[in-house]
Enzyme design. Sequence first.
Site, PDB file in Angstrom:
ATOM      1  N   HIS A 220       0.684   4.197   4.605  1.00 31.37           N
ATOM      2  CA  HIS A 220      -0.027   4.818   3.492  1.00 31.37           C
ATOM      3  C   HIS A 220       0.426   6.254   3.262  1.00 31.37           C
ATOM      4  O   HIS A 220       0.766   6.645   2.140  1.00 31.37           O
ATOM      5  CB  HIS A 220      -1.530   4.787   3.768  1.00 31.37           C
ATOM      6  CG  HIS A 220      -2.127   3.420   3.649  1.00 31.37           C
ATOM      7  ND1 HIS A 220      -3.485   3.207   3.588  1.00 31.37           N
ATOM      8  CD2 HIS A 220      -1.554   2.188   3.570  1.00 31.37           C
ATOM      9  CE1 HIS A 220      -3.722   1.905   3.469  1.00 31.37           C
ATOM     10  NE2 HIS A 220      -2.570   1.276   3.470  1.00 31.37           N
TER      11      HIS A 220
ATOM     12  N   SER B 252       0.808  -1.216   0.000  1.00 35.63           N
ATOM     13  CA  SER B 252       0.000   0.000   0.000  1.00 35.63           C
ATOM     14  C   SER B 252       0.842   1.267   0.000  1.00 35.63           C
ATOM     15  O   SER B 252       0.459   2.280  -0.592  1.00 35.63           O
ATOM     16  CB  SER B 252      -0.942  -0.002   1.212  1.00 35.63           C
ATOM     17  OG  SER B 252      -1.808  -1.109   1.171  1.00 35.63           O
TER      18      SER B 252
END
Length: 299
Positions: A236, A190
């Site tokens: 993230h 991610s």
Amino acid sequence: MTSQPPGEPGTQAVPTCYRHPDREAHVRCQRCERPICPDCMRDASVGFQCPECVAEGNKSVRQARSVFGGGAVAAPRVTWALLIVNVLAYFVETIATQQVVSRFAMEAGFVAYRHEWWRLITGAFLHSPLSSGGFALTHILFNMWALYAIGPELERRLGSARFLALYLLSALGGSVAVYLLSAAPVVGASGAIYGLFGALFVVGRRLGYDVRGVIWLIGLNVVITFTIPGISWQGHLGGLVIGAVVSAILVYAPARNRNAVQWAGCAAVLLVLIAMVLLLPPFVFNDFHGIPDFYGYRG
């Protein structure tokens, strides 16, 4: 018998190919005028040329480049390679979950105290194991779908080498953010994917495109990051920031000395990330009396 004077019909030697002296050559190269046989004839704009003249001419032909200086990309091979590596890693992980995830997941304490530096990158190629339940399968499916959807376009714009640098630096950026801000073990691509989101925005702005759709995409994913439990917001956002920075270096580099500026900028980002890990302690220290249970890994 009397010999024929030079120059009369029948006395001139048949020309032979300069590369194959045993073959007759009735055609001459349009550039160097050396005789060439059919095997050495290369089509030219006018007539034929010899192999050496064709090779010399190709040296002066400007090679096709991508918009931002990388080599032209006919097929996004780096994107496909990254997809394959991620899927293969997940296959191996599914077979031996405990051993693989425990050894290669990103965890700040193991990096800081046991100097297992590889975790900073290998953790970005693992995903939530099926045995962890919940949304485990959707973790890799979403990341691979995002890579498939936006990877080829970015690779064509940046060039394969620059795209790979963007992906890996974004993944590393996500891991460094986890190292500094989280004690939880983390797996997942991610960070790299969010780096591609950031790059998509920067590239779109640089090319003058309408990027409102990209803003909505990033905003929606950031909301999901902070509202669904078990998601590593550190990884993230770390990937998002580094992806935006690296892509800005690549697309805003001046035309003069562009290659040098781009690669020097990427190297500077890499050095800063490495320095942050070497010089700064992890935010929360883990207890190292045993290997953490992989069921607690975040994505």
